[in-house]
Scaffold this active site. Structure first.
Site, PDB file in Angstrom:
ATOM      1  N   ILE A  12      66.851 118.363  35.192  1.00 34.00           N
ATOM      2  CA  ILE A  12      66.269 117.044  35.501  1.00 34.00           C
ATOM      3  C   ILE A  12      66.658 116.043  34.410  1.00 34.00           C
ATOM      4  CG2 ILE A  12      64.134 115.737  35.913  1.00 34.00           C
ATOM      5  CD1 ILE A  12      62.891 118.320  37.021  1.00 34.00           C
ATOM      6  N   ASN A  91      55.464 126.391  23.095  1.00 29.10           N
ATOM      7  CA  ASN A  91      56.497 125.390  23.378  1.00 29.10           C
ATOM      8  C   ASN A  91      55.955 124.178  24.125  1.00 29.10           C
ATOM      9  OD1 ASN A  91      59.354 126.399  22.527  1.00 29.10           O
ATOM     10  ND2 ASN A  91      58.176 128.164  23.183  1.00 29.10           N
ATOM     11  N   TYR A 140      51.196 127.510  33.270  1.00 30.18           N
ATOM     12  CA  TYR A 140      52.177 126.423  33.152  1.00 30.18           C
ATOM     13  C   TYR A 140      51.541 125.072  33.499  1.00 30.18           C
ATOM     14  CZ  TYR A 140      55.729 123.219  34.804  1.00 30.18           C
ATOM     15  OH  TYR A 140      56.459 122.087  35.025  1.00 30.18           O
ATOM     16  N   ASN A 169      58.364 119.152  44.208  1.00 31.05           N
ATOM     17  CA  ASN A 169      59.451 120.132  44.031  1.00 31.05           C
ATOM     18  C   ASN A 169      60.797 119.443  43.832  1.00 31.05           C
ATOM     19  OD1 ASN A 169      57.183 121.573  45.295  1.00 31.05           O
ATOM     20  ND2 ASN A 169      58.582 123.296  45.359  1.00 31.05           N
ATOM     21  N   GLY A 283      49.370 133.190  44.606  1.00 31.05           N
ATOM     22  CA  GLY A 283      49.169 131.830  44.083  1.00 31.05           C
ATOM     23  C   GLY A 283      49.872 130.746  44.880  1.00 31.05           C
TER      24      GLY A 283
HETATM   25  C1  WQD Z   1      59.066 126.753  47.218  1.00 27.22           C
HETATM   26  C2  WQD Z   1      58.734 127.486  48.503  1.00 27.22           C
HETATM   27  C3  WQD Z   1      57.881 129.703  48.104  1.00 27.22           C
HETATM   28  C4  WQD Z   1      61.636 131.182  46.304  1.00 27.22           C
HETATM   29  C5  WQD Z   1      57.234 125.695  41.608  1.00 27.22           C
HETATM   30  C6  WQD Z   1      56.221 125.633  40.513  1.00 27.22           C
HETATM   31  C7  WQD Z   1      55.747 124.227  40.318  1.00 27.22           C
HETATM   32  C8  WQD Z   1      56.918 123.267  40.173  1.00 27.22           C
HETATM   33  C9  WQD Z   1      57.946 123.450  41.216  1.00 27.22           C
HETATM   34  C10 WQD Z   1      57.602 122.683  37.954  1.00 27.22           C
HETATM   35  C11 WQD Z   1      57.425 128.267  48.447  1.00 27.22           C
HETATM   36  C12 WQD Z   1      59.217 129.773  48.806  1.00 27.22           C
HETATM   37  C13 WQD Z   1      60.666 130.392  46.907  1.00 27.22           C
HETATM   38  C14 WQD Z   1      62.167 132.294  47.032  1.00 27.22           C
HETATM   39  C15 WQD Z   1      60.726 131.726  48.895  1.00 27.22           C
HETATM   40  N1  WQD Z   1      57.601 123.462  38.923  1.00 27.22           N
HETATM   41  N2  WQD Z   1      60.211 130.657  48.175  1.00 27.22           N
HETATM   42  N3  WQD Z   1      61.703 132.508  48.301  1.00 27.22           N
HETATM   43  O1  WQD Z   1      56.310 127.451  44.002  1.00 27.22           O
HETATM   44  O2  WQD Z   1      56.411 125.283  45.300  1.00 27.22           O
HETATM   45  O3  WQD Z   1      56.659 125.275  42.856  1.00 27.22           O
HETATM   46  O4  WQD Z   1      58.308 124.816  41.301  1.00 27.22           O
HETATM   47  O5  WQD Z   1      56.887 121.763  37.718  1.00 27.22           O
HETATM   48  O6  WQD Z   1      54.946 124.208  39.211  1.00 27.22           O
HETATM   49  O7  WQD Z   1      55.105 126.452  40.837  1.00 27.22           O
HETATM   50  O8  WQD Z   1      58.504 126.138  44.201  1.00 27.22           O
HETATM   51  O9  WQD Z   1      60.845 126.670  44.698  1.00 27.22           O
HETATM   52  O10 WQD Z   1      59.345 128.498  43.789  1.00 27.22           O
HETATM   53  O11 WQD Z   1      58.988 127.674  46.123  1.00 27.22           O
HETATM   54  O12 WQD Z   1      60.345 131.979  50.051  1.00 27.22           O
HETATM   55  O13 WQD Z   1      63.020 133.054  46.557  1.00 27.22           O
HETATM   56  O14 WQD Z   1      59.759 128.485  48.746  1.00 27.22           O
HETATM   57  O15 WQD Z   1      57.000 130.676  48.568  1.00 27.22           O
HETATM   58  O16 WQD Z   1      56.866 128.227  49.733  1.00 27.22           O
HETATM   59  P1  WQD Z   1      56.882 126.119  44.149  1.00 27.22           P
HETATM   60  P2  WQD Z   1      59.493 127.282  44.627  1.00 27.22           P
END
Ligand code: WQD
Length: 325
Positions: A12, A91, A140, A169, A283
């Site tokens: 980013i 950190n 986090y 996201n 979660g």
């Molecule tokens: C997106 C969707 C998963 C990977 C995280 C952090 C959040 C923020 C953004 C920083 C969900 C699904 C994912 C995979 C899948 N970070 N998925 N297979 O969890 O919404 O947010 O990143 O600030 O704090 O928690 O993002 O990209 O991990 O998941 O099915 O291999 O994709 O279940 O529905 P998330 P993600």
């Protein structure tokens, strides 16, 4: 303005640095290159290799007559933060406190801070606006919320103005193709899909297909990284002109499901992208979408590049050249 971007070599951060340069600002990047890449640095910017845990180095770097700093240096693994909280407290909390204290010591009074939608936790209502209760589900998210609290105090006590940007996201790559660094060991959905598309991993695991969503897979608000970058510039402009601190969401206000994204990636890449449906990830809420009304009202900001096609085609543009596609 003369701007210090801490974490400016990251995914980013490099897009944010590019945007400030494009707008004619002078940019210095401070980064320890732990996840940032030299490849993400631009010839027009000055680079200082340094760590946010090194207080004297931070103070030294901040003596460059900066009008503002943007802080994006953090660990961002929500899952990892639940098993290694020490890494995140040191950190993300202590490191950021160092930055804020060094800014106070050197007279930098404008800070743009990368926060996250993870501060909200399990949604109580949708879309999520800034008044939504904050109840992080992972450590986090807590580290980011703690820093927002500290920034509020330093506004009161030290006159530091801040913009805390709660990203949803983040996804996609520079629409002009100027940033090509790949994240190492990604866990986020779109880079995982890209790695599967170009043969860097065998398949995409879909974490649950029995959610209460139209196709049963998780729905998120994906915001293009160029849109995020514009949001940083607009936020800095706002706090510098109005002398007021703000906390705003940056999201596209659109929900996309895991399967919708995989389908789009198959179409755009022309690759089969094998999928394996696995259990839900602990979660994970079924659905998260942002209200970005406040960013619209205060900053005149609105997502411009966060449609599904642009999110995927800009990512594929980078991955297709680097993987085993
Ligand atoms: C997106 C969707 C998963 C990977 C995280 C952090 C959040 C923020 C953004 C920083 C969900 C699904 C994912 C995979 C899948 N970070 N998925 N297979 O969890 O919404 O947010 O990143 O600030 O704090 O928690 O993002 O990209 O991990 O998941 O099915 O291999 O994709 O279940 O529905 P998330 P993600």
């Amino acid at each position: 303005m003369n701007i210090l971007i801490i974490g400016g070599a990251g995914y980013i951060g490099s897009h944010v640095a590019r945007e400030f340069l494009d707008q004619g600002h002078t940019v210095t990047v401070y980064d320890n290159l732990s996840s940032g890449l030299e490849q993400n640095l631009f010839p027009e910017e000055k680079f200082i290799k340094g760590d946010i845990m090194d207080y004297p180095a931070l103070v030294q770097a901040m003596k460059g007559g900066f009008d503002a700093l943007v802080h994006l240096a953090a660990f961002k693994g929500a899952g990892e933060s639940m098993v290694k909280p020490e890494k995140y407290s040191l950190n993300n909390i202590n490191g950021t406190v160092n930055i804020i204290n060094a800014a106070a010591e050197t007279g930098i009074s404008n800070i743009v801070f990368s926060s996250t939608a993870a501060v909200y936790g399990e949604p109580v209502y949708l879309p999520i606006d800034e008044k939504h209760p904050t109840n992080p589900e992972n450590y986090y998210g807590f580290t980011k919320l703690e820093i927002e609290g500290t920034l509020r105090w330093y506004d009161k006590l030290k006159g530091i103005k801040f913009a805390s940007l709660r990203y949803f996201n983040a996804a996609g790559y520079d629409v002009k193709g100027r940033i090509t660094g790949l994240e190492r060991n990604p866990a986020n959905l779109i880079p995982v899909i890209m790695e599967a598309a170009c043969g860097m991993r065998p398949e995409v695991q879909v974490f649950g297909s029995d959610y209460d969503t139209p196709d049963g897979t998780g729905v998120r608000d994906y915001i293009h990284v160029n849109d995020l970058a514009v949001g940083h510039a607009a936020a800095l402009d706002y706090i510098a002109k109005n002398g007021k601190s703000i906390i705003v969401n940056l999201g596209s206000e659109t929900g996309l499901s895991v399967m919708e994204i995989i389908e789009a990636a198959r179409k755009i890449s022309g690759k089969p992208i094998p999928v394996k449906i696995t259990g839900r990830r602990p979660g994970d809420p079924a659905k998260l979408t942002a209200s970005s009304q406040l960013a619209r009202e205060l900053l005149g900001w609105k997502a411009q590049h966060s449609d599904l096609d642009t999110l995927i085609s800009t990512s594929w543009g980078v991955y297709k050249n680097q993987g085993k596609a």
